[in-house]
Design an enzyme around this catalytic site. Sequence first.
Site, mmCIF file in Angstrom:
data_model
loop_
_atom_site.group_PDB
_atom_site.id
_atom_site.type_symbol
_atom_site.label_atom_id
_atom_site.label_comp_id
_atom_site.label_asym_id
_atom_site.label_seq_id
_atom_site.Cartn_x
_atom_site.Cartn_y
_atom_site.Cartn_z
ATOM 1 N N ASP A 51 0.825 -1.208 0.000
ATOM 2 C CA ASP A 51 0.000 0.000 0.000
ATOM 3 C C ASP A 51 0.861 1.261 0.000
ATOM 4 O OD1 ASP A 51 -2.333 1.441 -0.010
ATOM 5 O OD2 ASP A 51 -2.712 1.235 2.132
ATOM 6 N N ASN A 63 -10.775 -3.244 -6.058
ATOM 7 C CA ASN A 63 -10.004 -2.240 -6.791
ATOM 8 C C ASN A 63 -10.603 -1.872 -8.142
ATOM 9 O OD1 ASN A 63 -6.729 -3.306 -5.571
ATOM 10 N ND2 ASN A 63 -8.117 -1.722 -4.807
#
Length: 263
Positions: A29, A77
């Site tokens: 991330d 996503n």
Amino acid sequence: MSPDAEQGQVREAIPVHGGLPGHIAIIMDGNGRWAGQRNLPRTAGHREGVGALRAVVTRCVELGIPALTVFAFSSENWRRPRQEVAVLMDVFMMVLNQETRKLHDQGVRLGVIGERSAFSSGLQQKLREAEALTRDNTRMRLTIAANYGGRWDIVQAMRQLAAQVEAGHLASSDIHDSQLAGVLSMADIPDPDLFIRTGGERRISNFLLWQMAYTELYFTDTLWPDFDGAALDAAIQDYAQRQRRFGRTGEQVASLMASRTSG
């Protein structure tokens, strides 16, 4: 059934890799924020993150870590801007084109978990080729979770078990942890010992929900493109200081460790 059996083959509370985690799982991330700090488009961060992945894989191989699993693209996503999703698919293809041979030369076996049908036919073919090339490698297992979600994984496993029940091959009363674990996406790989999330967030975000029931969690503010071998070492050192009990008391763990040492 004994309590230990009911746990569904929970691993012992004693490290079996000399203090090293046998399986590391990572949420990579912070790519977008890394780019934003440099006034670059978010997509530049995703491309830069490939170098961090390469460094972490290399370090895991050097340390003798048997398994590494990384979250490349979640089932959620797809909600991101279309252009960013397209770039992520391009980066995925680039990684397969540029890194598969290197992984093969390092003795790394590559595998991908997740629902592949949403990917282009070209990407699906590239995934099959990469897996076929590295299938017999034994130095390390690198698993990429792509279009993956922990809830999806559990649901698809439940559907497999339900089909066995409907076909008369399995009684519902015989379904225990081990049966469900056996039809999950990573049934042939031990559960993660150490989970790392970069970028400062403190959550697991639908990643390996079943498999991480007893995993040690490590969070760092370091953005993924800046995460390197030294950062991985720091996470492993933190992990090595923890006592993993799996429901036992600290005294029980100490006794087990003593008996293993004396044996």
